[in-house]
Scaffold this active site. Structure first.
Site, PDB file in Angstrom:
ATOM      1  N   ASP A  55      11.351   1.345   4.851  1.00 53.01           N
ATOM      2  CA  ASP A  55      10.807   0.057   4.401  1.00 53.01           C
ATOM      3  C   ASP A  55      11.847  -0.676   3.563  1.00 53.01           C
ATOM      4  O   ASP A  55      12.597  -0.041   2.799  1.00 53.01           O
ATOM      5  CB  ASP A  55       9.570   0.292   3.490  1.00 53.01           C
ATOM      6  CG  ASP A  55       8.365   0.770   4.301  1.00 53.01           C
ATOM      7  OD1 ASP A  55       8.433   0.699   5.550  1.00 53.01           O
ATOM      8  OD2 ASP A  55       7.397   1.235   3.686  1.00 53.01           O
ATOM      9  N   ASP A  61      11.694  -3.575  -6.777  1.00 54.36           N
ATOM     10  CA  ASP A  61      11.269  -2.195  -6.453  1.00 54.36           C
ATOM     11  C   ASP A  61      12.211  -1.213  -7.163  1.00 54.36           C
ATOM     12  O   ASP A  61      11.798  -0.274  -7.839  1.00 54.36           O
ATOM     13  CB  ASP A  61      11.380  -1.930  -4.952  1.00 54.36           C
ATOM     14  CG  ASP A  61      10.234  -2.525  -4.120  1.00 54.36           C
ATOM     15  OD1 ASP A  61      10.505  -3.022  -3.016  1.00 54.36           O
ATOM     16  OD2 ASP A  61       9.077  -2.493  -4.596  1.00 54.36           O
ATOM     17  N   GLU A  83       8.170   6.388  -4.652  1.00 56.23           N
ATOM     18  CA  GLU A  83       8.309   5.838  -3.298  1.00 56.23           C
ATOM     19  C   GLU A  83       9.753   5.421  -3.071  1.00 56.23           C
ATOM     20  O   GLU A  83      10.244   5.433  -1.957  1.00 56.23           O
ATOM     21  CB  GLU A  83       7.386   4.631  -3.097  1.00 56.23           C
ATOM     22  CG  GLU A  83       7.531   4.033  -1.697  1.00 56.23           C
ATOM     23  CD  GLU A  83       6.654   2.817  -1.465  1.00 56.23           C
ATOM     24  OE1 GLU A  83       6.615   1.925  -2.315  1.00 56.23           O
ATOM     25  OE2 GLU A  83       5.995   2.802  -0.416  1.00 56.23           O
ATOM     26  N   GLU A  84      10.442   5.052  -4.146  1.00 53.42           N
ATOM     27  CA  GLU A  84      11.794   4.483  -4.011  1.00 53.42           C
ATOM     28  C   GLU A  84      12.883   5.547  -4.017  1.00 53.42           C
ATOM     29  O   GLU A  84      14.072   5.206  -3.979  1.00 53.42           O
ATOM     30  CB  GLU A  84      12.041   3.460  -5.126  1.00 53.42           C
ATOM     31  CG  GLU A  84      10.989   2.361  -5.221  1.00 53.42           C
ATOM     32  CD  GLU A  84      10.678   1.680  -3.881  1.00 53.42           C
ATOM     33  OE1 GLU A  84       9.540   1.224  -3.689  1.00 53.42           O
ATOM     34  OE2 GLU A  84      11.572   1.638  -3.011  1.00 53.42           O
ATOM     35  N   ASP A 102       4.303   4.727  -7.233  1.00 52.47           N
ATOM     36  CA  ASP A 102       4.797   3.614  -6.429  1.00 52.47           C
ATOM     37  C   ASP A 102       5.096   2.539  -7.456  1.00 52.47           C
ATOM     38  O   ASP A 102       4.176   1.861  -7.925  1.00 52.47           O
ATOM     39  CB  ASP A 102       3.731   3.166  -5.419  1.00 52.47           C
ATOM     40  CG  ASP A 102       4.248   2.030  -4.545  1.00 52.47           C
ATOM     41  OD1 ASP A 102       3.541   1.636  -3.597  1.00 52.47           O
ATOM     42  OD2 ASP A 102       5.359   1.518  -4.831  1.00 52.47           O
ATOM     43  N   LEU A 104       6.326  -0.392  -7.572  1.00 46.22           N
ATOM     44  CA  LEU A 104       5.901  -1.766  -7.353  1.00 46.22           C
ATOM     45  C   LEU A 104       5.311  -1.874  -5.959  1.00 46.22           C
ATOM     46  O   LEU A 104       6.017  -2.070  -4.968  1.00 46.22           O
ATOM     47  CB  LEU A 104       7.087  -2.723  -7.502  1.00 46.22           C
ATOM     48  CG  LEU A 104       6.629  -4.148  -7.832  1.00 46.22           C
ATOM     49  CD1 LEU A 104       6.051  -4.211  -9.233  1.00 46.22           C
ATOM     50  CD2 LEU A 104       7.754  -5.116  -7.696  1.00 46.22           C
ATOM     51  N   ASP A 105       3.993  -1.705  -5.880  1.00 40.69           N
ATOM     52  CA  ASP A 105       3.334  -1.785  -4.568  1.00 40.69           C
ATOM     53  C   ASP A 105       2.980  -3.243  -4.275  1.00 40.69           C
ATOM     54  O   ASP A 105       2.528  -3.980  -5.153  1.00 40.69           O
ATOM     55  CB  ASP A 105       2.063  -0.947  -4.572  1.00 40.69           C
ATOM     56  CG  ASP A 105       1.396  -0.990  -3.215  1.00 40.69           C
ATOM     57  OD1 ASP A 105       1.877  -0.294  -2.307  1.00 40.69           O
ATOM     58  OD2 ASP A 105       0.449  -1.770  -3.049  1.00 40.69           O
ATOM     59  N   GLU A 265      -0.173   6.698  -3.261  1.00 39.03           N
ATOM     60  CA  GLU A 265      -1.056   5.560  -2.989  1.00 39.03           C
ATOM     61  C   GLU A 265      -2.484   6.037  -2.712  1.00 39.03           C
ATOM     62  O   GLU A 265      -3.410   5.753  -3.478  1.00 39.03           O
ATOM     63  CB  GLU A 265      -0.516   4.732  -1.814  1.00 39.03           C
ATOM     64  CG  GLU A 265       0.773   3.993  -2.149  1.00 39.03           C
ATOM     65  CD  GLU A 265       1.421   3.306  -0.958  1.00 39.03           C
ATOM     66  OE1 GLU A 265       1.266   3.759   0.188  1.00 39.03           O
ATOM     67  OE2 GLU A 265       2.115   2.287  -1.183  1.00 39.03           O
TER      68      GLU A 265
HETATM   69  P1  AFP Z   1       4.763  -3.659   0.576  1.00 39.04           P
HETATM   70  O1  AFP Z   1       4.950  -2.901  -0.712  1.00 39.04           O
HETATM   71  O2  AFP Z   1       5.869  -3.439   1.563  1.00 39.04           O
HETATM   72  O3  AFP Z   1       4.422  -5.101   0.368  1.00 39.04           O
HETATM   73  O4  AFP Z   1       3.491  -2.985   1.301  1.00 39.04           O
HETATM   74  C1  AFP Z   1       2.267  -3.113   0.631  1.00 39.04           C
HETATM   75  C2  AFP Z   1       1.322  -2.120   1.273  1.00 39.04           C
HETATM   76  O5  AFP Z   1       1.855  -0.842   1.202  1.00 39.04           O
HETATM   77  C3  AFP Z   1      -0.050  -2.161   0.613  1.00 39.04           C
HETATM   78  O6  AFP Z   1      -0.010  -2.575  -0.711  1.00 39.04           O
HETATM   79  C4  AFP Z   1      -0.824  -3.120   1.479  1.00 39.04           C
HETATM   80  O7  AFP Z   1      -2.202  -2.860   1.478  1.00 39.04           O
HETATM   81  C5  AFP Z   1      -0.227  -2.890   2.848  1.00 39.04           C
HETATM   82  O8  AFP Z   1       1.127  -2.475   2.632  1.00 39.04           O
HETATM   83  C6  AFP Z   1      -0.203  -4.129   3.691  1.00 39.04           C
HETATM   84  O9  AFP Z   1       0.283  -3.718   4.944  1.00 39.04           O
HETATM   85  P2  AFP Z   1       0.405  -4.804   6.127  1.00 39.04           P
HETATM   86  O10 AFP Z   1       1.546  -5.706   5.725  1.00 39.04           O
HETATM   87  O11 AFP Z   1       0.687  -3.970   7.352  1.00 39.04           O
HETATM   88  O12 AFP Z   1      -0.898  -5.526   6.214  1.00 39.04           O
END
Ligand code: AFP
Length: 321
Positions: A55, A61, A83-84, A102, A104-105, A265
């Protein structure tokens, strides 16, 4: 206010974990300030690399990961899994705890000013890092998140209910806002990324079809949909007013177990939700009874109002899934 003044203080936080929660909250105040600068600050939404899962890694992050790891070195955290970072790292040889994070989710939302968050999970440390994290989610000592939104808030459980503290901008302290968050048993709101419709398994498609059928369908009520694309924002909404969130396995390559990671998560969110009287499964089996096979292993995640989570499990049973 001296720098020694704790930013959070509550009898609801077990004393042995208080320094860890204090460190997480103190760093989160700095992260919130960086986020609050938006595009005024140095661009932190640009990609600087890739994490272990391929990712894209945003600058924030990496920066937030460094900030949390540095602050936790002076606590009783022995193992730090992020995660990083590919592998768990040893922070404090004498530490009694293992913390997964995580940092920064939801980072794909940084540059569009949408709520994002830090998710964490705490276990008793074992001699080895992997054994400390690859274990049933029900062995967690604490699970929680800090949401950076219109308000910055810590939502955490130590196994005795789900508690919310809000960062008061006037005092600079996290103040108790809710001692026992409760998810309503049912709701008319579901959260799923509908663009993946063609990839879903039959039980998930059947459940969403029935929600979309509204009052004329088998669920006999009209539903509303939300999808923020930020797990912490979705969880906070569901803990506050109910609903169901689904990130199921689907037919896309690499999504055989959905997108969300078990250790930092799914497990902490499941702990929080169950402690608020909600349900959390992989579609059928409780997340809290499951353990990750690898540090960044994924798990399908369905959580929220207990009646809706049970209904999704029934659809899986009916399909023999
Ligand atoms: P990012 O950290 O890459 O923005 O991903 C966020 C995530 O892990 C979670 O927080 C969301 O619910 C999910 O991804 C969204 O996934 P989609 O972009 O596939 O909808």
């Amino acid at each position: 206010m001296t720098s020694q003044t704790p930013v959070i203080s509550s009898d609801l936080i077990p004393s042995e974990l208080a320094p860890i929660i204090e460190a997480l909250c103190a760093v989160s105040k700095d992260v919130a300030k960086i986020i609050a600068k938006g595009s005024l600050g140095q661009s932190l939404a640009h990609q600087v690399g890739e994490n272990s899962d391929g990712d894209g890694q945003k600058a924030l992050d990496v920066l937030s990961d460094e900030m949390f790891a540095e602050a936790l070195k002076s606590t009783s955290v022995r193992w730090y899994a992020s995660e990083e970072q590919e592998d768990a790292v040893l922070l404090n040889e004498a530490g009694a705890y293992a913390l997964a994070i995580d940092p920064l989710d939801g980072s794909s939302n940084i540059d569009v000013n949408v709520s994002i968050g830090t998710i964490f999970s705490i276990y008793a440390a074992k001699d080895e890092a992997e054994a400390s994290f690859l274990r049933p989610a029900n062995e967690q000592l604490a699970g929680g998140y800090i949401v950076y939104g219109p308000a910055t808030a810590l939502v955490v459980t130590f196994g005795k209910g789900t508690v919310q503290f809000v960062l008061n901008p006037d005092s600079g302290l996290f103040e108790l806002a809710e001692e026992a968050m409760q998810i309503p048993a049912t709701s008319k709101e579901f959260a799923i990324n509908a663009s993946n419709f063609r990839h879903w398994t039959k039980p998930v498609s059947a459940f969403i079809d029935d929600c979309l059928a509204g009052v004329d369908g088998p669920l006999e009520k009209n539903y509303n949909m939300r999808w923020v694309g930020s797990l912490v924002a979705e969880t906070h909404r569901i803990l506050t007013r109910g609903g169901i969130f689904l990130y199921p396995r689907d037919g896309r390559s690499g999504y055989e177990n959905g997108r969300l990671r078990m250790v930092y998560e799914c497990a902490p969110m499941a702990f929080l939700v169950e402690q608020a009287q909600g349900g959390a499964t992989d579609g059928k089996t409780p997340i809290m009874d499951q353990a990750a096979d690898t540090l960044h292993g994924r798990a399908p995640l369905v959580f929220g109002s207990s009646e809706l989570v049970d209904r999704v499990a029934a659809y899986h049973d009916k399909a023999g899934a």
